[in-house]
Write a protein that holds these residues in place. Structure first.
Motif, short mmCIF file in Angstrom:
data_model
loop_
_atom_site.label_atom_id
_atom_site.label_comp_id
_atom_site.label_asym_id
_atom_site.label_seq_id
_atom_site.Cartn_x
_atom_site.Cartn_y
_atom_site.Cartn_z
N ASP A 2 29.93 38.77 43.83
CA ASP A 2 29.25 39.32 42.66
C ASP A 2 29.06 40.82 42.78
O ASP A 2 28.70 41.48 41.81
N GLU A 52 29.89 39.84 32.46
CA GLU A 52 29.94 39.40 33.87
C GLU A 52 31.01 40.19 34.60
O GLU A 52 32.00 40.61 34.01
N ARG A 66 33.16 40.16 38.52
CA ARG A 66 33.43 39.55 39.84
C ARG A 66 34.45 40.41 40.57
O ARG A 66 35.37 40.95 39.94
#
Lengths: 394, 409, 485
Positions: free
Chosen positions: A272, A199, A201
Motif C-alpha cells: 500500500d 486507490e 498499490r
C-alpha cells in the motif's frame, strides 16, 4: 544618472544587495508579473544579466551562468486559481509543485511528481524535471496548457489558455520547458488536472540479475492493468535491481495482482506504500547527478555495461527510458564516455562538483543546437538571461 | 456531367485511400476527389484536354470511393457521364482508338469471344517467348495474352435444370460473356448449387452481353441496346428473378432502371448468387472441405452492390473451411472490366499488389466472384513465379461441398 | 500560367525529381487549389511530389535560394486552409512519402514517413495489441505529417492527449533546407513541442517517430439519449466531477442527429433532443466500475434511453452517426460551415444557449456536434448558398460563435488549426505582444518567411535583418503591406 540599484528599487519591487561572496550583485523579490516585467525593463536598460530562481533546488544544474547581476527570486509569485469544474489550475511560478498535489474539497491533482520535493512550478518547467508517473501522464510539457512569460526586454507574453484543447498559435509553453531560464522568466502557468486515484498499490519485484531487467520492465509496461509508473532502483555494482510499478485508480488491488503475475518467478509483492526510494534522486546533495535517456528496452543492458566503470547508483523511470545516475566524481569521466560513446545513449551531467566536471561536455551533443541558438538570439539577443547556462553558450 | 452531383462533393478526401490509382501514384488528379474537381473544371468551361481525359481513363470504376463517401456523392453516375463525354469530345490517338474498337467489338459478344480462345491457347513457354514482342507492339495485346487462362473444356448447359427435392423457386440464370467463354465450369456449378438448394434454373441459350462493358466505357448507346436485349430474353423465358454470378454483370443489371427507365426494368429482379443463396437460406447438406480460403472482394460486388457479408457467410458455413482476410481487401485488383486491357501498366501494378497480399495470407485457395478478377489475379500470381494458387468462384466451392467432392476447381 | 519567377526553380525540380513528379499543367495544378476547406482557393505555381527526405531538402534549398515561398501538403484534408497554396509558390505534397520505416514494439514506437495515414499506423500494429492513440475523424485518410502540423486531436484525446503527446521525434527540413532531428531526448528547448502544431510555418516534416499505445483490456461504449442538450450537459459535468476520465464523451443535438439519420441511418433513440456517447476504456475491473457509475449518472440526469455497445460491431454502429456528422449535414442543408471552438467545460450550457439565441436572431440554423468532455464545440452553421445574403449571415454567426469562445476564456480552435481561415481572429485571443513573441519563434526558424507564409498570423510580419546579413527595405514594407519586426 541613476545607478542600476536605484533603478531596480525604483520599480517598487523589494530588491536588496546579495550576501557578500554570492555571485549576483542584487536579489529581487517580485510579487506579480508586472513587477517582473518592470525589473526586466530596468535590467535591459542597464544591461544587467538576470538569473531567475525558484526554491533554488536545481540552481546548481547546468553550467554556471557566465554572469549574474540580478537574481530574480520567484518566491512571492504565489497566486492560485483553481477551476474544479474544468479540471484546470492557474498558478504563479513561485508555488511549489507539491502544493498542487491536492485541493480542498475536491479529489483533483496535478499528476506531476517532483523528485526534489520542494521544487517550484517555474523551476520544474525550466528544467523539465519529472518523476515516476511520467510514464502515464507525461511531463510538465504534457500537462501545461497555458503560460505567461516575461522576456528579456520586459515584454509580457502569454500562449495557450485555460482550456485543455487549443491549437491556436505557437505553444510557447513547450518551448520554455527545459529552457533553464535562458529564454524568459515564466511567471504563470495553467495546468490540466486529473482526478485523484481512489486507490494506489505498488508492486515491487526483485529480479536476481540485471539480465532479467529488460524482459520484466517490458512486461510490466505492456500490461493491460495499465500501471502509471514502472521504476527501477539499482544500488550499483554487485547488487540486484528492484523494480516497482504503481497501479492507481479503481480496483487497484485486483489490477496490482494481475501485474504481480508478470513477475515471472522473481520475488514480488504488492504494497500500500511506495518504496522509500520512490520519486527521489539517487546520490547525495552536492554530488554528481546525471540524467540518462535511452530506449526503454536497453535499460538492463546499459546497467550491465556501466558496471565496469565502478560504483554507480541508478534510479528512474525504466519504462520511459529516463534514468538518474549518481556516479562518484572519480568515476564520472568513464561513466560519461561509456554511456555516450559505447552505448549511444544520451547523458546530461545535471550537477557535479566543479573539479569533477572539468573537461567533460556537460550536455553532450545536441542535434538541434543550431536551431536552439537561433531561438535564443531572437528571444534574448543581448544574452542577459542566464547566459551560458545551457549548451553551446546559450 | 451533372453539376448538382459534382456540387455534392465537399472535398473531404475520404475517398483518397480507397482509390487504386491514388494508392499507386499519390496524385490528386488520379483520385476521385481530383477527378470530380476536373469534371467541375470542365463543366465550368475548361476544354477537355488530353491530360484530363487521361485521368478519367485511368479510373478503374471500382466504386470503392462510393462506399467510402460520407456525403453520398454518386461518383458512379459521374464517371459514367464523364466517360460518355470523353468519347464525344476527345479524339484519341489512332492506336488507342484501334484497340478500343477491337475490345468493344469482341468482348460483349460471347460467340466472338469463344472464337478468340483458340489463338490465345498458348503454352506457358510460347507465352513467355511471345511476351516481349507483344509488349513492344502493344502492352494491351500482351496483357490480353497474359491474362488468358488455359481454355477449359466446353460445357453445354441445358435450357432448364430441375430443382433437387421440393422446388422452392424458379429463377433465370445469366451466363455472361467472359464467364461463359472462359469459366463455363462456374456456370455449371452455379446451376447445380441453385438446383440443389431447391431452385428450378432457367438458362436461355440465346443470351447476349448485359451491357456492362459498354456502359463502363462511355458507350451508353451500345449499352442500352444490349440491356434491352438481355431483359427481353429473360422476359421471354418467363422468369421474374435472374441470378447473376458475375459481379460486374450483376451491378449493371441492377441499374437497368437508370439505363432503360424504371418502368421497363421493373419486371425482372436481379440478384447476385451469394445474395440470393443467403436470402433463401440453406437446405442442402454441406460436406466438409478442409481448406483455407482467402476471399477476394470483387469491386462490383462489394462496392457497387454492397455484398460483402453474404459470400463470407456462405463460405464460413462450409464445415472444415477456414476463411482468411486479404489485406487491403477493398482495393481493386486492377481487372475492372476492360481496364487491364486499356490501361495495362496500372492494371499490372495493381495486380502485383493484390497478388502479393493474396499470397501473404498463405491460403490454399482464392475465391473470387468475378471472372475478370479471377483472370487478373491468376495472371499476377503466375507473373510472380509463385506456385500457382488455385482460384475458384463461390459457386464452385459450394458445389464441391454440396456434392461431397474433394475439390472442383 | 506559372509565374515566370518559377521557371528556374521548376528546371531544378525536374533535375531533382524527374518529370513524373513535377506538375505544371494548369488543369492538373487546379486540383490542388484547396484542401478540406473549400472556400479559399488558390492554384499553386507548381506542385512537386518528392519521395525522400533528401528530395524535400533539395526542393526547399532551391526555394530558399530563389526566395520562393513553399507550402507543404499531406492528404489535403485540413479544415482551416492550412495547405492553401500560393500562385507564386511551390506546393510540396508528401503523398508519395508513405512508407512505414520501422516498428519497434519493445520500445513501443514506430518510425514513419509523413504521408502515411494516421490509421495505417494502427493497422500495422493492431494484431500485436498496440495502436496509435490520436484519432482525428479523418484518420483513415489524413496523413501523419498533417497531424504533426496541426497537432491533431480526435474524440479520444480527452484521455489520451493530442499528437504532440505521442510524437517522440521528428526529422524536419528547416526553411533553409537543412535536415534536422528534433527529439524528445534532446535537452534544452522543447523544439519538438513547439514544432508540432506550427501549421507548416517552421518547416516540413520528413520523418515522424510516434509512440505506440497498448490496446486497452476493455472498451465499453454507451449511448444515452436525453430530452435536451442541457440535461446531457449536466450528465457530462457529473461524470467529470465524479472523478471519471472517459476515453471520449461526445454530444450531438437534435439537428445533428437528424442529419446523421438522413445520411447513415444510425438509428439513434427516437425523440432525442441530445445524445451522449461515452466511451470508457482501460483495465476491465476499472471499466466495469466506471460504467456502472456513468450509467447511474446518466439516468439521474434524465437519460430516457441507454444503449450499451460491447463488441466492435455494436461500437461502430454507435459511432457511425457521430463520425459521419460533418459530411452528413450536407443532407439537410445545401451549404454549411464547420466551426471549431473551445470553451471551458463549465461554460458549455451558457455558450450553447447563446449560440441558440444568435442562431435565432440571424435566422441561421446551427447543428451542434461536440467533444463535450473538453468543451470543444463543432457548431455546423447551415445555410442555403442560393439565398441572397445567407452566406454572409452564416459567416457572421460563425464568427460570433468564436467571439463567445474567446469571451469565455476558451480558444478559437481546438483541433482544426488557424490556417488561413482564422488568422484574423488571432488578435481577439492574443495581444500584440503575445503574437510578436510567437513571431520570434517563426523568425528563428524562418527569417525569410518562406515556409507557408500568410498562415496562422494575422498580418505578414517580417523578421528584420537576419543576423549577419544587411538588406534594403523589404518591398512589402515599402508598400505598407507588412510591418518590419
Amino acid at each position: 544618472m541613476e545607478t542600476p540599484f536605484e533603478a531596480l528599487r525604483g520599480t517598487g519591487v523589494p530588491v536588496e544587495p546579495a550576501a557578500p561572496g554570492d555571485a549576483p550583485r542584487w536579489v529581487a523579490y517580485p510579487g506579480t508579473t508586472a513587477e517582473v516585467a518592470a525589473l526586466m525593463r530596468v535590467s535591459a536598460e542597464h544591461d544587467l544579466a538576470v538569473v531567475p530562481s525558484g526554491a533554488g533546488t536545481k540552481l546548481a544544474w547546468g553550467n554556471p551562468p557566465e554572469r549574474c547581476d540580478l537574481l530574480l527570486r520567484t518566491g512571492r509569485l504565489t497566486s492560485l486559481e483553481h477551476s474544479p469544474g474544468d479540471l484546470v489550475v492557474r498558478v504563479s511560478a513561485g508555488l511549489p509543485v507539491g502544493t498542487l498535489a491536492s485541493f480542498p474539497g475536491v479529489a483533483q491533482e496535478l499528476a506531476l511528481d517532483d523528485p526534489l520535493g520542494a521544487g517550484t512550478v517555474g523551476g520544474t518547467l525550466a528544467t523539465a524535471v519529472a518523476g515516476p508517473r511520467r510514464f502515464r501522464y507525461g511531463t510538465a510539457r504534457d500537462l501545461l496548457i497555458g503560460v505567461t512569460v516575461v522576456l528579456a526586454d520586459g515584454t509580457v507574453a502569454t500562449s495557450g489558455g485555460r482550456v485543455v484543447k487549443n491549437v491556436a498559435g505557437y505553444d510557447l509553453g513547450k518551448l520554455l520547458c527545459g529552457s533553464y531560464g535562458t529564454l524568459g522568466v515564466v511567471t504563470e502557468a495553467v495546468f490540466r488536472l486529473h482526478p485523484v486515484a481512489p486507490e494506489r498499490r505498488w508492486i515491487t519485484v526483485e529480479p536476481d540479475s540485471l539480465a532479467a531487467l529488460d524482459g520484466l520492465v517490458a512486461a510490466l509496461a505492456a500490461s493491460q492493468a495499465e500501471p502509471s509508473a514502472v521504476e527501477v532502483d539499482w544500488p550499483g555494482t554487485g547488487s540486484a535491481p528492484v523494480v516497482a510499478a504503481l497501479v492507481e485508480g479503481t480496483a487497484a488491488g485486483e489490477r496490482a495482482a494481475a501485474v504481480r503475475e508478470l513477475a515471472g518467478g522473481h520475488p514480488a509483492r504488492v504494497r500500500d506504500e511506495a518504496p522509500g526510494w520512490w520519486n527521489t534522486l539517487p546520490g547525495d546533495p552536492g554530488g554528481v547527478l546525471c540524467e540518462l535517456r535511452l530506449p526503454p528496452a536497453e535499460v538492463g543492458r546499459t546497467l550491465r555495461e556501466v558496471t565496469a566503470c565502478g560504483p554507480v547508483r541508478v534510479r528512474g523511470s525504466a519504462a520511459s527510458g529516463v534514468l538518474w545516475a549518481a556516479p562518484p566524481p572519480d568515476v564520472l569521466p568513464a561513466f560519461v564516455s561509456a554511456v555516450r560513446d559505447r552505448l549511444g545513449g544520451r547523458l546530461v551531467v545535471l550537477a557535479a562538483p566543479y573539479d569533477a566536471i572539468e573537461g567533460i561536455d556537460r550536455w553532450g551533443p545536441v542535434g538541434a543546437l543550431p536551431l536552439m541558438r537561433r531561438v535564443k538570439e531572437r528571444f534574448d539577443p543581448d544574452r542577459r538571461l542566464s547566459p551560458g547556462r545551457f549548451a553551446g553558450g546559450i | 456531367m451533372d453539376p448538382e452531383l459534382i456540387g455534392d462533393c465537399v472535398h473531404c478526401g475520404f475517398c483518397l485511400p480507397t482509390c487504386p490509382t491514388y494508392v499507386l501514384w499519390g496524385e490528386e488528379m488520379d483520385s476521385p476527389r481530383g477527378r470530380i474537381h476536373l469534371m467541375g473544371q470542365h463543366v465550368g468551361g475548361t476544354p477537355l484536354t488530353p491530360e484530363m481525359a487521361g485521368h478519367f481513363d485511368a479510373c478503374l470504376g471500382c466504386m470503392a470511393c462510393v462506399t467510402a463517401c460520407p456525403s453520398g456523392v454518386r461518383y458512379d453516375r459521374l464517371i459514367e457521364q464523364t466517360r460518355a463525354e470523353v468519347e464525344r469530345a476527345h479524339r484519341r490517338p489512332l492506336q488507342e482508338r484501334a484497340l478500343r474498337a477491337l475490345v468493344f467489338r469482341l468482348f460483349p459478344y460471347p460467340r466472338r469471344l469463344r472464337a478468340m480462345r483458340l489463338p490465345l491457347r498458348l503454352t506457358e513457354g510460347a507465352r513467355r517467348r511471345l511476351a516481349p514482342r507483344l509488349e513492344r507492339i502493344s502492352p494491351s495485346l500482351a496483357a490480353m495474352a497474359e491474362l488468358a487462362p488455359p481454355v477449359p473444356a466446353r460445357v453445354r448447359l441445358p435450357r432448364r435444370v430441375r430443382a433437387v427435392g421440393r422446388r422452392r423457386a424458379t429463377v433465370g440464370m445469366l451466363t455472361g460473356c467472359v464467364q461463359g467463354a472462359f469459366f463455363p465450369q462456374v456456370n455449371a456449378a452455379t446451376a447445380r448449387v441453385l438446383a440443389m438448394e431447391g431452385c428450378e434454373v432457367v438458362i436461355p441459350p440465346a443470351q447476349g452481353c448485359c451491357g456492362a462493358l459498354s456502359l463502363h466505357s462511355g458507350l451508353p448507346e451500345q449499352a442500352v441496346r444490349l440491356a434491352e436485349r438481355t431483359l427481353a430474353t429473360f422476359e421471354r423465358a418467363g422468369v421474374d428473378t435472374v441470378v447473376v454470378n458475375a459481379a460486374g454483370c450483376g451491378s449493371t443489371m441492377k441499374e437497368y432502371g437508370d439505363l432503360l427507365g424504371e418502368d421497363r426494368a421493373q419486371n425482372i429482379r436481379v440478384v447476385d448468387l451469394s445474395e440470393y443463396l443467403a436470402e433463401i437460406g440453406p437446405v442442402a447438406t454441406r460436406h466438409p472441405l478442409p481448406v483455407t480460403v482467402a476471399y477476394h472482394d470483387a469491386c462490383h460486388l462489394a462496392h457497387a452492390q454492397g455484398i460483402r457479408a453474404q459470400p463470407r457467410a456462405l463460405l464460413s458455413a462450409v464445415p472444415g473451411l477456414r476463411l482468411v482476410e486479404i489485406a487491403e481487401s477493398s482495393i481493386c485488383c486492377g481487372s475492372a472490366g476492360t481496364y487491364n486491357l486499356l490501361q495495362p501498366e496500372a492494371a499490372r501494378d495493381l495486380g502485383d499488389r493484390k497478388a502479393e497480399r493474396v499470397l501473404a495470407t498463405g491460403a490454399d485457395l482464392l475465391v473470387s466472384a468475378n471472372p475478370g478478377c479471377t483472370l487478373q489475379i491468376g495472371s499476377a500470381v503466375r507473373r510472380r513465379g509463385a506456385g500457382p494458387i488455385p482460384v475458384a468462384h463461390v459457386a464452385q466451392v459450394l458445389d464441391a461441398s454440396l456434392r461431397g467432392l474433394d475439390r472442383a476447381w | 500560367m506559372p509565374d515566370t519567377a518559377l521557371d528556374e526553380p521548376v528546371r531544378r525540380f525536374l533535375e531533382i525529381l524527374g518529370p513524373g513528379s513535377v506538375i505544371t499543367d494548369p488543369v492538373r495544378l487546379r486540383t490542388y487549389e484547396c484542401d478540406g476547406l473549400t472556400h479559399h482557393r488558390t492554384s499553386p505555381g507548381v506542385v512537386v511530389l518528392p519521395e525522400t527526405a533528401e528530395q524535400v531538402a533539395a526542393i526547399v534549398r532551391v526555394c530558399a535560394r530563389h526566395g520562393v515561398p513553399f507550402v507543404a501538403r499531406g492528404a489535403g484534408t485540413g479544415l482551416s486552409g492550412g495547405a492553401l497554396p500560393r500562385t507564386d509558390g511551390v506546393l510540396v505534397v508528401t503523398s508519395r512519402m508513405r512508407r512505414i520505416l520501422s516498428i519497434d514494439l519493445p520500445n513501443r514506437l514506430a518510425v514513419v514517413e509523413p504521408g502515411v495515414t494516421n490509421l495505417a499506423i494502427t493497422e500495422a500494429v493492431r494484431e500485436q495489441g498496440y495502436y496509435y492513440a490520436p484519432d482525428p475523424s479523418s484518420q483513415q485518410v489524413c496523413s501523419i505529417g498533417g497531424n504533426v502540423a496541426e497537432n491533431s486531436g480526435g474524440a479520444h484525446c480527452l484521455k489520451y492527449g493530442f499528437t504532440v503527446n505521442h510524437v517522440l521525434a521528428l526529422e524536419i527540413v528547416t526553411p533553409d533546407g537543412d535536415l534536422v532531428e528534433l527529439s524528445h531526448t534532446d535537452p534544452g528547448y522543447d523544439l519538438l513541442g513547439a514544432f508540432v502544431g506550427s501549421e507548416g510555418t517552421l518547416g516540413i516534416t520528413t520523418k515522424v517517430t510516434v509512440r505506440l499505445t497498448r490496446a486497452p483490456q476493455a472498451v465499453t461504449t454507451l449511448l444515452a439519449a436525453f430530452d435536451d442538450v442541457e440535461s446531457g450537459g449536466r450528465a457530462v459535468s457529473a461524470i467529470i466531477g465524479g472523478g471519471i476520465l472517459p476515453a471520449a464523451i461526445e454530444m450531438m443535438d437534435a439537428l445533428a442527429i437528424e442529419a446523421a439519420e438522413a445520411a447513415v441511418a444510425c438509428s439513434y433513440p427516437e425523440g432525442a433532443g441530445a445524445v451522449l456517447i461515452v466511451e470508457l476504456d482501460g483495465p476491465s475491473p476499472e471499466v466495469a466500475h466506471q460504467f456502472a457509475e456513468v450509467r447511474r449518472i446518466c439516468e439521474e440526469n434524465g437519460a430516457f434511453e441507454l444503449r450499451v455497445a460491447a463488441d466492435p460491431a455494436e461500437r461502430a454502429a454507435v459511432w457511425k452517426g457521430r463520425k459521419s456528422a460533418f459530411a452528413a449535414v450536407g443532407r439537410i442543408s445545401p451549404a454549411y460551415i464547420v466551426q471549431d471552438g473551445v470553451v471551458p467545460r463549465t461554460a458549455l450550457p451558457e455558450v450553447l444557449a447563446d449560440i441558440e439565441r444568435i442562431s435565432g436572431e440571424h435566422g441561421i440554423r446551427v447543428a451542434n456536434v461536440f467533444h463535450a468532455g473538453d468543451g470543444n464545440l463543432h457548431p455546423l452553421v447551415l445555410f442555403d448558398d442560393d439565398e441572397p445574403g445567407a452566406a454572409e449571415r452564416a459567416e457572421l454567426v460563425s464568427g460570433r460563435i468564436l467571439d463567445l469562445c474567446v469571451e469565455h476564456g476558451g480558444s478559437i480552435t481546438g483541433e482544426h488549426g488557424v490556417g488561413i481561415d482564422k488568422s484574423r481572429y488571432m488578435t481577439k485571443m492574443f495581444s500584440e505582444d503575445d503574437l510578436a513573441t510567437m513571431q520570434l519563434v517563426r523568425c528563428a526558424f524562418d527569417p525569410e518567411g518562406l515556409s507557408n507564409p500568410g498562415k496562422v498570423f494575422p498580418t505578414p510580419r517580417l523578421c528584420g535583418e537576419a543576423p549577419g546579413v544587411r538588406r534594403g527595405a523589404h518591398p512589402l514594407v515599402e508598400s505598407g503591406q507588412a510591418e518590419q519586426f
